[in-house]
Design an enzyme around this catalytic site. Structure first.
Site, mmCIF file in Angstrom:
data_model
loop_
_atom_site.group_PDB
_atom_site.id
_atom_site.type_symbol
_atom_site.label_atom_id
_atom_site.label_comp_id
_atom_site.label_asym_id
_atom_site.label_seq_id
_atom_site.Cartn_x
_atom_site.Cartn_y
_atom_site.Cartn_z
ATOM 1 N N GLY A 28 0.808 -1.215 0.000
ATOM 2 C CA GLY A 28 0.000 0.000 0.000
ATOM 3 C C GLY A 28 0.838 1.260 0.000
ATOM 4 N N HIS A 47 4.577 2.141 -7.952
ATOM 5 C CA HIS A 47 3.590 1.054 -7.951
ATOM 6 C C HIS A 47 2.712 1.123 -9.203
ATOM 7 C CE1 HIS A 47 4.182 1.518 -3.458
ATOM 8 N NE2 HIS A 47 4.379 0.228 -3.606
ATOM 9 N N GLY A 89 9.306 -4.281 -8.442
ATOM 10 C CA GLY A 89 10.177 -3.176 -8.833
ATOM 11 C C GLY A 89 11.651 -3.542 -8.725
ATOM 12 N N SER A 145 9.762 5.808 -3.311
ATOM 13 C CA SER A 145 9.606 4.849 -2.225
ATOM 14 C C SER A 145 8.567 5.390 -1.253
ATOM 15 C CB SER A 145 10.942 4.686 -1.493
ATOM 16 O OG SER A 145 10.737 4.061 -0.240
#
Ligand code: PAF
Length: 285
Positions: A31, A37, A149, A187
């Protein structure tokens, strides 16, 4: 986008899609989604007909309780972003669904060797937590493809090794690190940096680029380059855990003449631990 909270619900949905001829791409996350993402989701969207994203903040991979407690949880905003990205299903398991017998009693997946160096050395137990939960999520979702990733370079290698060792029928795809305009790798942890730390943080990527440049110019003393980079970052205000020039194939210490290299680093800025890496072919090879 449908939301599934139980194993039965996600399995039934995926089984229905597979029966209809769909291929299933899976993006596991914790999340607090950012553009990195969404790039994973976009790649998944392009390479399969159905996209499943999971959100589960996995306590087993945090080696400090406080880090787990402070991990940002932004579920409403995450759902909004996943809807806009045309995700088909969100898998949102609770702790009891993932660890019905508790975390310490659960069967664990350990990748020895590769899981004990670099991040594994500095964050004992971290990778066991990652491979254990990813194994479980794969078994629950049963995807054809899964996306991770390249920012977590060692994690991606470990997941591929686990997939090979355990003969998992899933293709694991790596997606290039997304960076802010000043080079900082995206990040979820960047949001914890204060203004001064945020200004300093791009030095990590600059340091990686400088080492790559030095190797391109013919510098052969890799261990000296590592030491100089660590000292330089420490002088700038980081608490550097490691800077390592490694072979891409197994993350062992690279030597002059090696072809495919990756430079990995981890450093603290205040209370925030950041990692980054770049990989390239050595011009001298
Ligand atoms: O990279 C992450 O966000 C996590 O390590 C993962 C793969 C979702 C497992 O919890």
């Amino acid at each position: 986008m449908i939301t599934c909270q139980t194993i039965d619900a996600i399995r039934q949905q995926v089984a229905d899609w597979k029966t209809a001829g769909d291929t299933i791409a899976f993006v596991p996350t914790m999340g607090n989604l950012h553009a990195g993402h969404l790039q994973l989701v976009s790649q998944a969207r392009q390479q399969a007909s159905r996209v499943v994203v999971s959100i589960f903040v996995n306590p087993l991979q945090f080696n400090e309780a406080a880090d787990f407690e402070h991990y940002p949880r932004t579920i409403d905003e995450d759902c909004r972003q996943l809807q806009s990205a045309a995700v088909d299903a969100l898998f949102l398991p609770t702790l009891d669904v993932i660890y019905p017998h508790g975390q310490s009693a659960t069967t664990k997946v350990i990748v020895p060797g590769l899981g004990d160096i670099l991040e594994g050395e500095h964050r004992p137990g971290h990778f066991t937590g990652v491979t254990t939960v990813v194994n479980k999520l794969f078994n629950m979702v049963q995807p054809d493809l899964a996306f991770f990733g390249e920012k977590d370079y060692q994690q991606l290698m470990l997941i591929r090794r686990m997939r090979d060792d355990l003969d998992m029928p899933v293709q694991v795809r790596g997606v290039a690190t997304q960076r802010e305009p000043d080079g900082l790798a995206m990040s979820s942890r960047n949001g914890r940096l204060d203004a001064g730390e945020r200004q300093l943080a791009p030095c990590l990527y600059q340091q990686l680029a400088e080492i790559e440049g030095a190797i391109a110019r013919g510098e052969e003393d890799f261990r000296q380059l590592e030491q100089d980079a660590e000292a330089h970052l420490d002088r700038q205000g980081f608490r550097t855990e490691y800077v390592r020039i490694c072979r891409q194939q197994d993350l062992s210490a690279a030597q002059p003449g090696d072809d495919k290299l990756v430079i990995l680093l981890a450093a603290w800025l205040g209370q925030t631990r950041l990692i980054d890496n770049i990989s390239f072919s050595s011009p001298s090879a």
